[in-house]
Design a protein around this motif. Structure first.
Motif, short mmCIF file in Angstrom:
data_model
loop_
_atom_site.label_atom_id
_atom_site.label_comp_id
_atom_site.label_asym_id
_atom_site.label_seq_id
_atom_site.Cartn_x
_atom_site.Cartn_y
_atom_site.Cartn_z
N TYR A 105 0.91 -1.37 0.02
CA TYR A 105 -0.12 0.07 -0.04
C TYR A 105 0.88 1.40 -0.20
O TYR A 105 0.72 2.22 -0.55
N VAL A 106 1.95 1.12 0.98
CA VAL A 106 2.74 2.37 0.92
C VAL A 106 3.38 2.82 -0.50
O VAL A 106 3.58 3.74 -0.95
N ILE A 107 4.05 1.72 -1.09
CA ILE A 107 4.63 1.70 -2.21
C ILE A 107 3.64 2.46 -3.14
O ILE A 107 3.90 3.01 -4.12
N ASP A 108 2.57 1.74 -3.21
CA ASP A 108 1.45 2.04 -4.31
C ASP A 108 1.04 3.45 -4.15
O ASP A 108 0.99 4.29 -5.09
N VAL A 109 0.76 3.98 -3.04
CA VAL A 109 0.18 5.39 -2.98
C VAL A 109 1.55 6.45 -2.90
O VAL A 109 1.08 7.74 -3.10
N THR A 110 2.70 6.10 -2.84
CA THR A 110 3.72 6.96 -3.09
C THR A 110 4.63 6.96 -4.33
O THR A 110 5.27 7.84 -4.62
N THR A 111 4.22 6.03 -4.91
CA THR A 111 4.80 5.89 -6.50
C THR A 111 4.15 6.91 -7.50
O THR A 111 2.85 7.16 -7.47
N ASP A 112 5.03 7.71 -8.13
CA ASP A 112 4.59 8.59 -9.13
C ASP A 112 3.86 7.72 -10.25
O ASP A 112 4.65 7.15 -10.95
#
Length: 143
Positions: A32-39
């Motif tokens: 989730y963190v990777i998903d929402v912080t990826t441009d």
């Protein structure tokens, strides 16, 4: 079970299963963190289109599924009865996370068989974790 009695001794595999549940939910949180912080602009076009087509409620359901699931799994390891309803919330949220794969045309038209397989696997594992919590409560292992 009567509130004045001590909890029943747990099965030998309980701690292993509870730790595995925490690890699964922690992986979900990391995703989730990777998903929402990826441009989205850094992604290949097909993945970018999927990310940009997501409704806000899908991202919210994803957050609820993983973060509430992690809390529930930790409470399961701690043998707390509140783990069961939290893990049920996580399961329901996980289902809602994947609803757009079938209902949002911009997502449905770009989803792959692997995406569908992953959704099914995640829902099955999350359901198994909730079932484990329910079984543990019924056995008197949770207080």
């Amino acid at each position: 079970m009567d509130e004045t009695t001590s909890p029943r001794p747990v099965a030998g595999w309980f701690k292993f299963a509870a730790i595995a549940s925490i690890l699964f939910m922690a992986i979900g949180c990391a995703g989730y963190v990777i998903d929402v912080t990826t441009d989205p602009q850094s992604l290949p076009l097909d993945q970018r289109n999927l990310v940009l087509a997501r409704p806000v409620w899908q991202v919210a359901a994803y957050a609820i599924a993983v973060w509430v699931g992690l809390i529930g799994a930790v409470l399961l390891l701690l043998r707390k009865k509140t783990a069961e309803p939290l893990l049920l919330v996580s399961l329901v949220a996980a289902v809602f996370t994947f609803v757009p794969l079938a209902t949002v045309p911009a997502i449905r038209d770009n989803v792959t068989t692997n995406d569908i397989a992953m959704a099914v696997i995640i829902i099955l594992i999350t359901g198994t974790i909730w079932s484990f919590a329910r079984h543990s409560r019924q056995r008197g292992w949770l207080v």
